[in-house]
Design a protein around this motif. Structure first.
Motif, mmCIF file in Angstrom:
data_model
loop_
_atom_site.group_PDB
_atom_site.id
_atom_site.type_symbol
_atom_site.label_atom_id
_atom_site.label_comp_id
_atom_site.label_asym_id
_atom_site.label_seq_id
_atom_site.Cartn_x
_atom_site.Cartn_y
_atom_site.Cartn_z
ATOM 1 N N LEU A 1 -8.100 18.221 1.007
ATOM 2 C CA LEU A 1 -7.639 19.252 1.949
ATOM 3 C C LEU A 1 -6.721 20.249 1.247
ATOM 4 C CD1 LEU A 1 -7.781 20.107 4.890
ATOM 5 C CD2 LEU A 1 -5.817 18.656 5.368
ATOM 6 N N LYS A 2 -5.933 19.694 0.347
ATOM 7 C CA LYS A 2 -4.960 20.524 -0.360
ATOM 8 C C LYS A 2 -5.663 21.624 -1.154
ATOM 9 C CE LYS A 2 -0.796 19.302 -2.830
ATOM 10 N NZ LYS A 2 -0.094 18.211 -3.502
ATOM 11 N N LYS A 3 -6.730 21.230 -1.805
ATOM 12 C CA LYS A 3 -7.489 22.204 -2.604
ATOM 13 C C LYS A 3 -8.090 23.272 -1.688
ATOM 14 C CE LYS A 3 -7.340 21.201 -7.009
ATOM 15 N NZ LYS A 3 -7.706 19.853 -7.496
ATOM 16 N N THR B 1 3.240 18.748 4.524
ATOM 17 C CA THR B 1 4.042 17.804 3.742
ATOM 18 C C THR B 1 3.076 16.935 2.939
ATOM 19 O OG1 THR B 1 3.992 16.107 5.420
ATOM 20 C CG2 THR B 1 5.755 17.727 5.583
ATOM 21 N N GLU B 2 3.641 16.336 1.906
ATOM 22 C CA GLU B 2 2.800 15.464 1.060
ATOM 23 C C GLU B 2 2.286 14.279 1.864
ATOM 24 O OE1 GLU B 2 1.491 15.828 -2.045
ATOM 25 O OE2 GLU B 2 2.233 17.868 -1.724
ATOM 26 N N ARG B 3 3.121 13.821 2.788
ATOM 27 C CA ARG B 3 2.681 12.682 3.582
ATOM 28 C C ARG B 3 1.437 13.039 4.384
ATOM 29 N NH1 ARG B 3 2.881 11.313 8.475
ATOM 30 N NH2 ARG B 3 4.151 13.095 9.084
ATOM 31 N N GLN B 4 1.454 14.278 4.891
ATOM 32 C CA GLN B 4 0.291 14.720 5.668
ATOM 33 C C GLN B 4 -0.952 14.756 4.781
ATOM 34 O OE1 GLN B 4 2.051 18.372 6.995
ATOM 35 N NE2 GLN B 4 2.340 17.602 9.088
ATOM 36 N N MET B 5 -0.747 15.223 3.544
ATOM 37 C CA MET B 5 -1.900 15.326 2.646
ATOM 38 C C MET B 5 -2.435 13.948 2.276
ATOM 39 S SD MET B 5 -2.642 18.455 2.448
ATOM 40 C CE MET B 5 -2.055 18.626 4.102
ATOM 41 N N SER B 6 -1.476 12.981 2.250
ATOM 42 C CA SER B 6 -1.928 11.653 1.833
ATOM 43 C C SER B 6 -2.817 11.007 2.895
ATOM 44 C CB SER B 6 -0.708 10.775 1.533
ATOM 45 O OG SER B 6 -0.023 10.500 2.730
ATOM 46 N N VAL B 7 -2.661 11.443 4.157
ATOM 47 C CA VAL B 7 -3.516 10.849 5.192
ATOM 48 C C VAL B 7 -4.748 11.707 5.482
ATOM 49 C CG1 VAL B 7 -1.556 9.684 6.262
ATOM 50 C CG2 VAL B 7 -2.258 11.943 7.094
ATOM 51 N N PHE C 1 5.862 25.165 -2.463
ATOM 52 C CA PHE C 1 5.391 24.540 -3.712
ATOM 53 C C PHE C 1 5.183 23.090 -3.389
ATOM 54 C CE2 PHE C 1 8.192 28.035 -4.789
ATOM 55 C CZ PHE C 1 7.438 28.760 -5.690
ATOM 56 N N GLY C 2 3.978 22.756 -3.044
ATOM 57 C CA GLY C 2 3.735 21.385 -2.630
ATOM 58 C C GLY C 2 4.556 21.076 -1.410
ATOM 59 N N SER C 3 5.357 20.066 -1.507
ATOM 60 C CA SER C 3 6.173 19.688 -0.363
ATOM 61 C C SER C 3 7.469 20.475 -0.299
ATOM 62 C CB SER C 3 6.533 18.204 -0.464
ATOM 63 O OG SER C 3 5.368 17.458 -0.525
ATOM 64 N N HIS C 4 7.629 21.334 -1.260
ATOM 65 C CA HIS C 4 8.875 22.102 -1.279
ATOM 66 C C HIS C 4 8.642 23.451 -0.632
ATOM 67 C CE1 HIS C 4 10.230 19.168 -4.291
ATOM 68 N NE2 HIS C 4 8.987 19.272 -4.753
ATOM 69 N N HIS C 5 9.520 23.772 0.224
ATOM 70 C CA HIS C 5 9.426 25.089 0.839
ATOM 71 C C HIS C 5 10.695 25.848 0.488
ATOM 72 C CE1 HIS C 5 10.308 27.789 4.372
ATOM 73 N NE2 HIS C 5 9.203 28.296 3.861
ATOM 74 N N VAL C 6 10.496 27.040 -0.053
ATOM 75 C CA VAL C 6 11.640 27.829 -0.483
ATOM 76 C C VAL C 6 11.593 29.155 0.258
ATOM 77 C CG1 VAL C 6 12.721 28.969 -2.443
ATOM 78 C CG2 VAL C 6 11.586 26.780 -2.756
ATOM 79 N N SER C 7 12.733 29.544 0.752
ATOM 80 C CA SER C 7 12.778 30.869 1.348
ATOM 81 C C SER C 7 14.045 31.568 0.880
ATOM 82 C CB SER C 7 12.749 30.777 2.866
ATOM 83 O OG SER C 7 13.917 30.128 3.309
#
Lengths: 528, 1145
Positions: free
Chosen positions: B55-57, B73-79, B629-635
């Motif tokens: 899904l991430k791709k 989130t990464e957790r979401q991607m893992s499921v 950036f992945g699970s990191h969100h920067v604003s």
């Protein structure tokens, strides 16, 4: 693009556009004059006159529990508003004087003679403000240069005598720099003159009971008119206090008002209600009415024709010029002369009934009397009067002179004939008993009562009582109005209290003591 | 050293000046150039061909094709399940539906962001009727709307178990699915709404013909967009204390302005309506209590532009989309020097892209009834009691027995003046708006008219407000231009009779005290003299304001790089105010038959003309960054702005003008002392700022944020001009932790957040750092010629910013499967360098301006609860909020500051709340002479002056005398435990709502004629509520015995500032009640409309308070607890009854 029109944004250094800053104010001689004018503005006021009068036995403020009423009823404590406001107003005026005196040398191109004269005017004003301060508070913080904030927090009180000595010295010095009234161009009428300085000296010494000095300075005005200015009793007593006769021959110094532009309106709350007044806040007292002698020259107690049920006939004409009583006359703004109805149930029309006595604390007078003196017939609506308030006048000089002479045991027929007689004559007395040197009665009382009748409602009575140390005599006990009370008695109003050990001086304001402990101890009888 | 320092400052200053210049130019250039730019837009259509791809791709690919951000989130991607997809040139929305059909995740489209979230539990429409079997293959048509009946576009409609059959709704909400099994289940999903499934088998045949699908707004609200300073965020990411108030609060309420509508809408947002007079609608707005002795009014920001507080009430309440109330440092520090009192952010409505034109028409009509809360006694009773008061004080009675008998005989023709000058008024409100949008643009046009007439009789006194607004936005390639243009005209026609209420109410109802005779002549009497209120209201002239307000807000956004946006904003508030006053003289007659007037009302025949133009210009340049950036969100955000305020005024006042025209005539006087020309009224100030924010979050679980503002203001001298105001925030969504999964499943969500920062307040007059000399015309005169005088004002050279250290900790939680949302905040503020006028000895001779002297603490809490429930066909929504704050002076130089106005004394003392009530405490009433003789009495009062029934005071220091040292702190007038309660209920086509608002604790000191019978100077009356006075047979009376004013006993009883004047000010008020009915859909659509709703509503229907005779909302206090004593001379409380109509098509 519309946006382009709005792209001018303000700088962070924005300058006020409607006032001067310290950088440029003193560059202009006109501004120096404005500072002198501010000193004049702070010299006195109609409010001060009427509020001083309300401290005396001439006036009763029935409408509300004013500070004057609290003082008179003996309930004032150091937190009283007027104790604080007089103090701060007077030192505010002194500040103006000091700011002028210390900056006037910065002003370029000032005429040297004019500057010297203006400085003398300002010094007179400063002396006058200090005089008022010591009369109220006794010993006060005293300084002759603008003080710093730090100094103001520690400055102690200077003995009254020292301040008085300063005042006398200042006035003597100013006198030489001030012009005679006769030398004033018309447009300078109202400015402080040599004569005013001498009159002030006389009054200042009078309040110290320094009789010889009183005589000296009164004589300047009576006998050295070439030097001090030409003054004389004005022909008509009622007209003395009218706009038409401002700056008349009797006026030595008055506090200026200007028709429509700088006005006062105390009579809006003192004149008869039927004469478009709003309500009665300042009502003359029976005690003042009773002070006026009869046309025959007797006191009401000694006049066989006097009846307390018909008390207003055959009396000193100054009474009708000063007070509105039942059956008295009033001239409306439009010139109509009307009779005033105050006795309950006497008015024939609704309009006439507006002035009737209705009990305490109504719109109508609580004492049964209204004020007439200083009624300005040229005032605009709501009694906005441009009429000047007289601070010193020649009759006062004559009365001071008579009083000093009496105190020195020198009041004889000759002195009487040059002082009280012309005053009574001018008032309209004709009977010999009224005009001639009295052969009976206590001279001191006669002189004092004459002073009261002549100068009533001119702001001097309170100070006279204090300097006579006669508080208990005049300012204690029940205050009475006209004879409209129950069972044909006099109207009973407040019960005043005068504490001999306390009430000759005011309290130093509570707030000032809190800010400057060096003002302690407070005057006797007030908490520290 | 010093030289160097100065030079550095200067260099910095020059740099800043350059920067402003660049900034302004940039803004203009951007605005100009966007016209010519037409770059290619990001494609909305996508082409994908993948099998078993992560899904991430897929997201990455979609992002590169569309420019949309994906938030997960990464957790979401893992499921996530691997994806098989093959689409060509399909709409992104359709593609997303396909990608997510088998995922345990759902998504939400928010502007250009796709937020991934865990799939909520599907709700199922229960079957309401036995199933109706259909044929084998069906075509189902339907329409999807939200709860308000508005069509929902782009709702995904899927068929359970048949992934190829899906579709999405058109702009009108309609959809069609062919070849459907009658047993199929349809699943509807859309951003911000709960997923909904429908079993066709359980539907009635007639319903199946045209399926009506109502989607319910998502309860979790996590994705709700929250407007914050210079941007937006989501409820999920929010770490500051922010309440967002939606449009519903403002719609369909008969409120006169935005501030009224905000009352009770948010905890610790305290709004006091001091007067209900529409012409003088004085209101306080306060957020979180008192933190400074200066203005505690919040900063107001409208559509991103800082504006004057008063502008809030120029906006049409119906134009508001949301109002955000920013309370803590985390959310407000970005407004720096002006944020310490909180910030109110208003966002106006705009059109939406891809929305077909929608027209809304709303009208309201109603009656405002004035309720006079006190009433006089009968005339004869008044006269009798007046006599009693006089004789009690040893004075002669005023009324003879005959006079009283006369009053008794005429009681049937008695009239009290106050009701005679009041009337019901008819209030109207009309709104129309048209909104919509295409693929690249949106538009909104709205117009409104509000008219609330005064309840005073006489001329047509009223306020009228006209609003126009356009809100346009266009996307051109990388650029998006938004322009808001709004115009408001406020017409306010008020009376000149400022004392009408007191003058009408203070007279007893004696039958002969009439304001007007039967023959029409206005009368004067011995109590009213020249102040006849009826004459003045009817014919005495008017105060006429016509104020224009024009608002320009241009916002150009450019996408620079991935996640990076540049915004240039130009805002202009342009005010043009005009006030014209005519005081017309009205003759008053001493009796009905008098030929000559006795006096005139408005005898000085003033004409006054006042003009003011002001402009507040605002330039902003903002750089926005937002990236995952992945699970990191920067604003991040960095911005610079300049605000320039310029005001010019002129004023002319004339006396004795022409009685008919009001123009100058013979005898007219113009007073230069009150006249103003442009330089007199000119004010200029400016503030330059740099501000920014940096945010980071990890897995939408841990949040950190830093924001700051660096402000330079013209109100301070160079050395003290610049102030730095930073804040930091942390947040933690605890319920998203693995170890909390049980909690999350069984209780709900939980977030903890905290912020700390330094905020500023610039309650400083302009030009305070200059020593100035002013000229006062006509201050004295020589020879009757006026002269001007000069006065001086000391400078406050060392003036600096007030600073508030502000700590906040908060908790957001949901319970019962998100049915109950709760948030709780605790805050503590410490303000230092508070500007106070130093207490200086009068001997100094003048006063000094404010200096940075004081220190104050303010702490409090607030709680906000929202509960949704459905019982049968009833849907309930309950919102309850409450807040409290408590302040304390921590330090200030000098002694107590005591101010007394009339009988009300306020004290400011270290350790106590600001401006506490201060005074003597009653020890009851004296009951016998010996008690009087042995008790301490006020100084100057002797036992002989008093009688039983007079007030006894507590001798606090036991020194035998009652004096200033015996005073107590009696209470505080600031409202505490303020609350609001809203209950919304809907049942089928009916809706009901109820809104309560109130104050849980408040002390209220009131003086004057409503307390003291026959009050000195004004009143000749005693009112019904004052009858419980002491008498020998009523020794438990509430009030002292009757005495005549001015008497020593009266001075003792009423002349002291004591708790006699202290009242309990708590109250609860049913502010608004509304019942609505919407016509059934079928009827409406036959009419060619979308929605028709009728409603009836009422305002101020019920008030619970301790004092029947005064409106508990009335207060003497303004935003800094200042103001004169409360004399309860209120405009009557208004009760509103009305109704209205909303039509949408």
């Amino acid at each position: 693009m519309a946006a382009v029109h709005f792209t001018s944004c303000n700088k962070l250094d924005t300058l006020p556009t409607d006032r001067f800053t310290d950088e440029n104010f003193w560059d202009y001689p006109e501004n120096a004059e404005k500072m002198v004018n501010m000193a004049y503005n702070q010299l006195f006021s109609a409010d001060r006159l009427w509020n001083d009068e309300a401290l005396s036995d001439n006036i009763f403020e029935g409408r509300s529990n004013t500070d004057q009423r609290a003082i008179r009823n003996g309930t004032a404590d150091p937190t009283l508003g007027r104790f604080g406001s007089e103090w701060s107003d007077l030192y505010g005026g002194i500040k103006t004087c000091h700011v002028y005196l210390e900056n006037v040398d910065r002003v370029p191109g000032l005429d040297a003679a004019l500057k010297q004269r203006r400085i003398a005017e300002v010094r007179f004003i400063r002396a006058s403000l200090y005089f008022r301060l010591v009369n109220f508070y006794g010993d006060v913080p005293f300084f002759t240069k603008d003080i710093t904030l730090e100094e103001s927090k520690t400055i102690p009180r200077t003995p009254k005598a020292t301040v008085m000595a300063f005042i006398h010295q200042e006035l003597d010095e100013c006198m030489t720099d001030l012009p005679s009234k006769d030398a004033l161009p018309a447009d300078d009428r109202g400015r402080i003159t040599k004569g005013a300085a001498s009159a002030f000296q006389a009054r200042a010494y009078l309040y110290e009971s320094n009789w010889n000095k009183v005589l000296e300075y009164c004589e300047n005005l009576i006998k050295k008119q070439a030097e001090f200015g030409t003054y004389a009793l004005f022909d008509s007593y009622p007209d003395l206090f009218t706009a038409a006769k401002e700056y008349n021959s009797e006026v030595i110094l008055d506090y200026a008002y200007v028709p429509q532009l700088k006005t006062w309106n105390k009579l809006y709350d003192a004149a008869p209600i039927s004469a478009q007044a709003r309500l009665n806040g300042y009502a003359p007292l029976q005690s003042l009415v009773d002070n006026y002698i009869t046309l025959d020259g007797n006191t009401i107690a000694t006049d066989p024709n006097y009846s307390s049920d018909n008390p207003y006939v055959n009396r000193d004409p100054r009474m009708a010029a000063t007070i509105v009583f039942h059956g008295g006359q009033w001239t409306d703004f439009d010139g109509t002369v009307r009779k005033i109805f105050i006795k309950p149930g006497s008015g024939g029309t609704d309009k006439e009934r507006l002035d009737e006595y209705q009990g305490a604390s109504a719109n109508a007078s609580p004492t049964g009397y209204y004020v007439k003196k200083y009624y300005d017939q040229t005032a605009t609506v709501k009694y906005d009067a441009g009429l000047n308030i007289i601070m010193f006048r020649y009759a006062d000089i004559l009365l001071m002179y008579a009083e000093a002479k009496e105190a020195l045991g020198q009041l004889d027929a000759a002195i009487w004939d040059m002082t009280i007689k012309p005053i009574r004559k001018r008032a309209g007395f004709e009977a010999a008993k009224a005009l001639d040197f009295p052969t009976s009665g206590d001279l001191k009382t006669i002189v004092r009562n004459e002073r009261r009748s002549e100068l009533a409602l001119e702001g001097l009575r309170y100070y006279d009582i204090l300097r006579w140390k006669a508080g208990k005599t005049y300012l204690d006990g029940q205050v009475l109005g006209a004879k409209y009370g129950g069972n044909n008695s006099y109207i009973k109003l407040d019960i005043r209290r005068f504490d001999e050990s306390r009430d000759y001086l005011w309290s130093v304001p509570r707030t000032q003591i809190d800010l400057n402990k060096n003002l302690l101890p407070n005057n006797q009888g007030y908490s520290n | 050293m010093y030289q160097n320092y100065i030079r550095k400052k200067e260099i910095a200053y020059l740099l800043f000046r350059k920067l402003w210049l660049i900034m302004r130019l940039t803004t203009i250039i951007i605005l100009v150039t966007f016209m010519q730019v037409s770059a290619s837009t990001f494609a909305q259509k996508v082409t994908l061909e993948y099998s078993n791809m992560s899904l991430k791709k897929i997201f990455k690919e979609l992002k590169s094709q569309t420019g949309y951000n994906f938030l997960y989130t990464e957790r979401q991607m893992s499921v996530a399940q691997p994806v098989n997809i093959k689409v060509k040139e399909r709409m992104l929305s359709d593609v997303l539906v396909q990608i997510f059909k088998d995922q345990p995740l759902s998504y939400q489209l928010d502007n250009k962001t796709v937020v991934i979230r865990d799939r909520p539990q599907a709700t199922t429409i229960p079957s309401s009727a036995p199933s109706a079997a259909g044929s084998d293959q069906e075509t189902i048509k339907g329409r999807v709307t939200n709860e308000r009946g508005e069509a929902l576009a782009n709702v995904s409609v899927r068929v359970k178990g048949n992934e190829s059959a899906g579709t999405s709704t058109a702009t009108d909400g309609s959809f069609t699915i062919r070849n459907l099994s009658p047993k199929a289940t349809l699943i509807f999903s859309s951003v911000g709404y709960d997923q909904l499934s429908m079993e066709l088998a359980s539907m009635r045949a007639e319903d199946l013909a045209q399926l009506q699908v109502v989607m319910k707004s998502s309860n979790s609200q996590l994705e709700e967009v929250i407007v914050i300073g210079y941007g937006t965020t989501t409820r999920q990411r929010l770490v500051g204390a922010v309440d967002q108030i939606g449009a519903k609060t403002f719609q369909d309420r008969p409120v006169g302005n935005v501030t009224q509508a905000l009352q009770g809408a948010s905890p610790s947002l305290t709004i006091q309506q001091k007067s209900m007079d529409p012409n003088d609608n004085a209101m306080n707005i306060n957020i979180r209590g008192i933190s400074t002795v200066n203005s505690n009014a919040p900063l107001v920001v409208i559509d991103g532009i800082i504006t004057e507080g008063g502008t809030l009430n120029k906006i049409n309440p119906d134009d508001i989309e949301t109002v955000s109330v920013l309370k803590d440092a985390g959310s407000t520090a970005i407004y720096g020097s002006r944020s310490a009192n909180g910030v109110i952010l208003v966002t106006t409505k705009r059109g939406r892209q891809n929305q077909k034109p929608s027209v809304n028409i709303g009208t309201q009509w109603g009656v405002q009834q004035p309720k006079i809360l006190f009433s006089p006694v009968k005339g004869y009773e008044n006269a009798t009691l007046r006599n009693l008061a006089l004789t009690n004080s040893g004075m002669d009675p005023q009324f003879s027995p005959e006079a009283i008998a006369d009053l008794y005989a005429h009681q049937d023709i008695e009239q009290w003046n106050l009701p005679e000058i009041m009337k019901n008024s008819f209030q109207q409100k009309y709104n129309i708006s048209v909104s919509g949008g295409g693929e690249k643009s949106s538009y909104l046009f709205s117009g409104g008219f509000y008219n609330q007439p005064s309840n005073f009789v006489g001329q047509d006194f009223a306020i009228k407000r006209y609003n126009l607004r356009t809100n346009l936005s266009t996307e051109i390639g990388r650029f998006k231009l938004t322009s808001i243009l709004a115009y408001t005209r406020n017409n306010n026609l008020g009376n000149t009779a400022g004392s009408a209420i007191i003058n009408a109410s203070r007279l007893p109802s004696y039958y002969y005290y009439r304001m007007r005779a039967d023959n029409g002549k206005y009368l004067v009497n011995n109590a009213l003299t020249d102040q006849n209120p009826l004459a003045e209201l009817n014919e005495g002239g008017y105060v006429k304001n016509d104020n224009d307000y024009f608002n320009i807000n241009l916002n150009l956004e450019a996408k620079l790089l991935d996640g990076l946006k540049l915004r240039g904003i130009f805002g202009a508030d342009i005010y043009a105010d005009h006030r014209f006053i005519r005081r017309i003289q009205v003759p008053l007659y001493s009796d009905p038959n008098a030929l000559q007037p006795q006096v005139y009302v408005n005898s000085d025949r003033n004409t006054e003309d006042f003009n003011e133009k002001a402009s507040l210009l605002n330039f902003q340049l903002l750089l926005d960054y937002d990236k995952n950036f992945g699970s990191h969100h920067v604003s991040g955000l960095i911005g610079a702005s300049n605000e320039s305020y310029t005001r010019r005024q002129n004023e002319l006042k004339m006396k004795f003008t022409d009685p008919v025209l009001g123009t100058p005539t013979t005898g007219t006087v113009i007073d230069p002392a009150t006249a103003r020309v442009t330089p007199n009224g000119t004010l200029q100030n400016s503030i330059n700022s740099i501000f920014g924010r940096a945010g980071y979050d990890f897995e939408s679980k841990y949040f950190a944020e830093f924001s700051f503002r660096y402000d330079g203001s013209s109100k301070f001298s160079k050395a003290n001009r610049w102030g730095f105001f930073p804040s930091g925030s942390l947040g933690w969504r605890a319920s998203d932790e693995q170890f909390m999964s049980w909690y999350k499943d069984h209780v709900g969500s939980l977030k903890i957040r905290s912020t700390y920062g330094v905020l500023g307040n610039q309650a400083v007059d302009d030009y305070s750092y200059y020593f100035t000399y002013e000229s006062y015309p006509n201050s004295y005169g020589f020879n009757n010629k006026p002269v001007a005088a000069a006065g001086f004002n000391y400078a406050s050279l060392d003036l600096r910013w007030e600073k508030t250290y502000n700590f906040n900790i908060g908790l957001d939680a949901t319970f019962f499967r998100d049915k109950l949302t709760a948030s709780f905040d605790y805050f503590k503020k410490r303000t230092v360098d508070i500007l106070m006028a130093p207490q200086i000895p009068s001997t100094f001779g003048t006063s000094l301006k404010n200096q940075n002297l004081g220190e104050m603490n303010n702490e409090g809490w607030e709680i906000n609860l929202t509960y949704h429930a459905t019982t049968g066909a009833f849907r309930h929504q309950i919102n309850a909020n409450m807040g409290d704050s408590h302040n304390k002076i921590v330090a200030m130089p000098g002694d107590d500051r005591i101010s007394t106005v009339d009988n009300i004394t306020k004290l400011t003392r270290v350790g106590l709340p600001y401006n506490s009530y201060y005074g003597y405490k009653m020890a009851g009433l004296f009951q016998n002479i010996s008690d009087i003789e042995t008790s301490a009495l006020p100084s100057g009062i002797t036992a002989a002056d008093l009688r039983p029934g007079d007030v006894k005071y507590v001798d606090r220091n036991n020194d035998g005398i009652i004096d200033a040292r015996d005073r107590f702190v009696l209470g505080n007038g600031f409202p505490r435990f303020t609350f609001g309660l809203t209950y919304n209920l809907s049942y089928k086509d009916f809706d009901f709502s109820m809104f309560w608002q109130g104050v849980g604790k408040r002390d209220m000191m009131i003086r004057g004629e409503l307390i003291e019978p026959f009050h000195q100077n004004y009143s000749y009356a005693i009112y019904q509520h004052q009858l419980d006075y002491w008498t020998p047979t009523n020794i438990d009376g509430q009030w002292p015995r009757l005495t005549a004013n001015g008497s020593t006993a009266s001075t003792n009883n009423f002349g002291k500032d004591s708790d006699l004047y202290l009242f309990n000010g708590k109250y609860a008020r049913l502010k608004n009640l509304q019942i609505g009915y919407s016509l059934p859909k079928g009827v409406v659509s036959k009419l060619g409309l979308q929605r028709v709703r009728f409603f009836v509503n009422a305002q101020n229907l019920l008030t619970l308070s301790k004092n029947s005779w005064i409106d508990p909302e009335s207060s003497e206090f303004d935003s800094n607890m200042g103001g004169s004593a409360n004399s309860a001379r209120n405009y009557p409380t208004l009760k509103y009854y009305g109704g209205g109509l909303n039509i949408q098509f």
